[in-house]
Design a protein around this motif. Structure first.
Motif, PDB file in Angstrom:
ATOM      1  N   LEU A 115       0.817  -1.211   0.000  1.00 55.51           N
ATOM      2  CA  LEU A 115       0.000   0.000   0.000  1.00 55.51           C
ATOM      3  C   LEU A 115       0.849   1.258   0.000  1.00 55.51           C
ATOM      4  CD1 LEU A 115      -2.811  -1.103   2.468  1.00 55.51           C
ATOM      5  CD2 LEU A 115      -3.110  -0.570   0.047  1.00 55.51           C
ATOM      6  N   TYR A 116       1.984   1.220   0.708  1.00 55.71           N
ATOM      7  CA  TYR A 116       2.850   2.398   0.771  1.00 55.71           C
ATOM      8  C   TYR A 116       3.884   2.431  -0.346  1.00 55.71           C
ATOM      9  CZ  TYR A 116       0.889   4.102   5.123  1.00 55.71           C
ATOM     10  OH  TYR A 116       0.035   4.612   6.064  1.00 55.71           O
ATOM     11  N   GLY A 117       3.873   1.406  -1.199  1.00 58.01           N
ATOM     12  CA  GLY A 117       4.672   1.477  -2.413  1.00 58.01           C
ATOM     13  C   GLY A 117       6.125   1.087  -2.296  1.00 58.01           C
ATOM     14  N   PHE A 118       6.549   0.558  -1.130  1.00 52.65           N
ATOM     15  CA  PHE A 118       7.969   0.198  -1.022  1.00 52.65           C
ATOM     16  C   PHE A 118       8.144  -1.302  -0.808  1.00 52.65           C
ATOM     17  CE2 PHE A 118       6.609   2.195   3.024  1.00 52.65           C
ATOM     18  CZ  PHE A 118       6.699   1.120   3.885  1.00 52.65           C
ATOM     19  N   TYR A 119       7.362  -2.102  -1.550  1.00 54.58           N
ATOM     20  CA  TYR A 119       7.396  -3.547  -1.373  1.00 54.58           C
ATOM     21  C   TYR A 119       8.736  -4.136  -1.803  1.00 54.58           C
ATOM     22  CZ  TYR A 119       6.652  -8.469  -2.039  1.00 54.58           C
ATOM     23  OH  TYR A 119       6.808  -9.826  -1.985  1.00 54.58           O
ATOM     24  N   THR A 120       9.388  -4.836  -0.910  1.00 53.11           N
ATOM     25  CA  THR A 120      10.578  -5.635  -1.203  1.00 53.11           C
ATOM     26  C   THR A 120      10.507  -6.894  -0.359  1.00 53.11           C
ATOM     27  OG1 THR A 120      11.852  -4.492   0.517  1.00 53.11           O
ATOM     28  CG2 THR A 120      12.091  -3.670  -1.745  1.00 53.11           C
ATOM     29  N   GLU A 121      11.013  -7.987  -0.886  1.00 50.69           N
ATOM     30  CA  GLU A 121      10.983  -9.233  -0.133  1.00 50.69           C
ATOM     31  C   GLU A 121      12.091 -10.149  -0.636  1.00 50.69           C
ATOM     32  OE1 GLU A 121       7.802 -12.742   1.139  1.00 50.69           O
ATOM     33  OE2 GLU A 121       7.143 -11.023  -0.047  1.00 50.69           O
ATOM     34  N   LYS A 122      12.705 -10.867   0.275  1.00 56.31           N
ATOM     35  CA  LYS A 122      13.755 -11.806  -0.091  1.00 56.31           C
ATOM     36  C   LYS A 122      13.174 -12.893  -0.979  1.00 56.31           C
ATOM     37  CE  LYS A 122      17.420 -14.606   1.976  1.00 56.31           C
ATOM     38  NZ  LYS A 122      17.991 -15.139   3.251  1.00 56.31           N
TER      39      LYS A 122
END
Length: 587
Positions: free
Chosen positions: A373-380
């Motif tokens: 939702l806040y636009g900073f999606y990152t995931e290993k």
């Protein structure tokens, strides 16, 4: 026509004599006036000093001193609701319940801290042992401020209500004896119905009460024929019919019903739906255009899915559609797919069309929802689509606010990503640094980028707003630009509306994801007792524009399409448009 008047010498002498007589009478009248009473001014000055002493004493928890000073002060300033409220709290801390109630009621009559005053009156009555009046005032407080719905149960002041089954059932009513699946869902749906009616600011603004009741009754009748995830999606549909973007049934991330997510993420561009993030195991999908899901064309899929998306306008749907598409249970409940967590996906990439089987084994998490939702999606274990360059607008999205200077174009870009206070720099400190830079450097224009601003706390942006409004160098037509888009929402929307109303800004980009005046807020949060689904009912109306402003969004003066090609090329089209607009202008 202009007329010229000529005076002869006699007329001029008569006019002079008349003026002298008038001046003489005015002087005599002035001399007969009573002398100005400076003691009144002295008293007012003393009152101000006394007020400051009361506030200081309260902060220092010197309640006896507050009691003495405030009682005296209110004799001369009986309408000071803030001091009245402080005195009420002081009497509470001194365990003078009756006096506290008296002053809380005075503050309430003045309209100050209404919900808090009602809640505190309830506490005082409870501490006096008057449970019936405590219940009445607490119920009123919850109606005004839904967050008290759960808070009161943990408040030791109100333990006599919490420990009394009769009052507990009245204040938190649902079937506590439900055992079967059917009776539990029936209790949850009734609880949903009652809390929405109690908490929402205006539940029947966009749906009639009859239609609302029909939807609730139809769902209750279908419990036996629906699976659990289908009931959740039906609740989402009902919430979406309320017609505002903050009233939402959250997809379940815990308990017995947990939704899953696809191994990829999409973005809806103006020229199609494209996969821009994927698990490493599906990285070959990056940059692919989605054509079908289980043989259903993506446009038909989108039309079905948008029925469950809570929104303020069509651009809010455009923002949230990719998130909804990511949930396989939602697709299955809408009869788009045959299986609950598995479906066929048809995509096109580099001119080639292929169909593959997608299995969604990963569970949905609150961390994922928040970061998306806040636009900073990152995931290993996940990758992002490779693009030729990354625009600065797509960097530092976790920072609430920051700015950069583009020396070649003499532009300052202020990235306002969240209406939250940065731990490194307050709003006032940041604004001072920003405006000082603008005033002391060659700056042709200031750009305020709100395209990633989904909101936060709209009580804290005033220093930033004031700084922009008061800067004469940039608060001019052609010197101030605001970038807006589908993700400009909630407190971010409030800020955009304030800029539109109070500055000479030119708006660039897409229409906003919300309206200038809207029903919102996340203060009406509640949880269904058995399924543990979380829901929010919008409980406040935010009038940021004029009362007669019924617009669904702020439309940009310069509309810029959101295209996949620009995304791939790393082009910030809004920025390029402004560069051309200010080219050749002086600072």
């Amino acid at each position: 026509m202009r007329t010229t008047i000529y005076y002869n010498k006699i007329q001029l002498k008569l006019l002079g004599l008349l003026f002298t007589i008038l001046l003489f009478h005015w002087s005599n009248a002035q001399s007969n006036l009573p002398m100005k009473d400076t003691s009144v001014i002295d008293k007012q000055t003393d009152c101000l000093k006394e007020r400051e002493q009361i506030i200081t004493a309260y902060k220092n928890k010197d309640y006896n001193k507050v009691q003495e000073l405030a009682s005296n002060y209110l004799k001369n300033s009986p309408y000071d609701y803030e001091i009245c409220y402080l005195l009420a709290q002081t009497e509470y801390f001194l365990k003078k319940w009756s006096k506290a109630i008296t002053y809380f009621k005075i503050a309430l009559d003045f309209g100050y801290n209404v919900a808090e005053s009602k809640y505190n009156i309830a506490c005082c009555y409870a501490l006096q042992g008057n449970s019936e009046l405590a219940f009445k005032w607490l119920n009123d407080a919850i109606n005004d401020h839904p967050s008290y719905y759960y808070q009161w149960m943990e408040d030791s002041d109100l333990s006599n209500l919490a420990n009394n089954q009769n009052y507990l059932n009245k204040l938190s009513h649902y079937n506590r004896d439900a055992v079967t699946r059917h009776s539990k869902w029936l209790a949850d749906i009734e609880f949903f119905n009652e809390r929405m009616r109690q908490f929402h600011f205006n539940l029947f603004e966009n749906i009639t009460e009859k239609d609302w009741d029909d939807e609730i009754n139809k769902l209750e009748d279908k419990i036996g024929s629906l699976k659990d995830h289908e009931i959740v999606v039906e609740l989402m549909k009902i919430a979406a019919k309320v017609g505002d973007g903050h009233t939402v049934v959250a997809p379940p991330v815990s308990g017995d019903i947990i939704f899953h997510r696809a191994p990829f993420l999409t973005h809806l561009f103006d020229d199609g739906l494209y996969i821009i993030n994927a698990k490493n195991s599906h990285s070959d999908l990056l940059g692919a255009k989605v054509l079908k899901i289980d043989d259903m064309p993506i446009n038909e899929v989108a039309n079905k899915v948008q029925t469950v998306i809570s929104h303020d306008n069509q651009f809010g749907i455009k923002w949230l559609l990719p998130l909804a598409l990511n949930m396989p249970e939602l697709l299955n409940a809408l009869k788009i797919t045959q299986n609950k967590i598995e479906y066929k996906l048809e995509v096109e990439k580099d001119g080639n069309i292929r169909t593959l089987n997608i299995v969604c084994n990963d569970e949905l998490t609150s961390d994922f929802l928040e970061s998306w939702l806040y636009g900073f999606y990152t995931e290993k274990g996940w990758s992002k689509m490779s693009i030729k360059k990354t625009p600065t607008s797509q960097t530092r999205l976790e920072d609430p606010y920051w700015f950069e200077y583009l020396p070649e174009d003499q532009l300052v870009v202020f990235h306002y990503n969240q209406v939250q206070t940065s731990p490194e720099e307050s709003e006032s400190e940041f604004t001072h640094r920003l405006t000082e830079f603008v005033s002391n450097n060659k700056v042709k224009a200031l750009i305020v980028d709100l395209r990633s601003n989904e909101g936060g706390d709209n009580t804290i942006y005033q220093p930033i707003l004031n700084g922009i409004i008061s800067n004469e160098k940039i608060n001019k037509k052609g010197k101030l630009f605001v970038f807006i888009g589908r993700r400009t929402f909630s407190a971010g929307m409030c800020f955009a509306t304030e800029l539109e109303k109070s500055t000479n800004a030119i708006f660039v980009g897409e229409p906003t994801g919300s309206s200038p005046n809207f029903v919102g807020e996340s203060g009406g949060v509640f949880q269904l007792p058995y399924s543990e689904i979380w829901i929010n009912a919008s409980n406040l109306f935010w009038q940021n524009s004029y009362a007669f402003d019924k617009r669904k969004f702020i439309s940009p003066q310069v509309f810029v399409k959101d295209s996949f090609r620009d995304y791939y090329e790393g082009v910030d089209s809004c920025l390029e448009v402004v560069k051309q607009m200010v080219q050749g202008k002086g600072d």
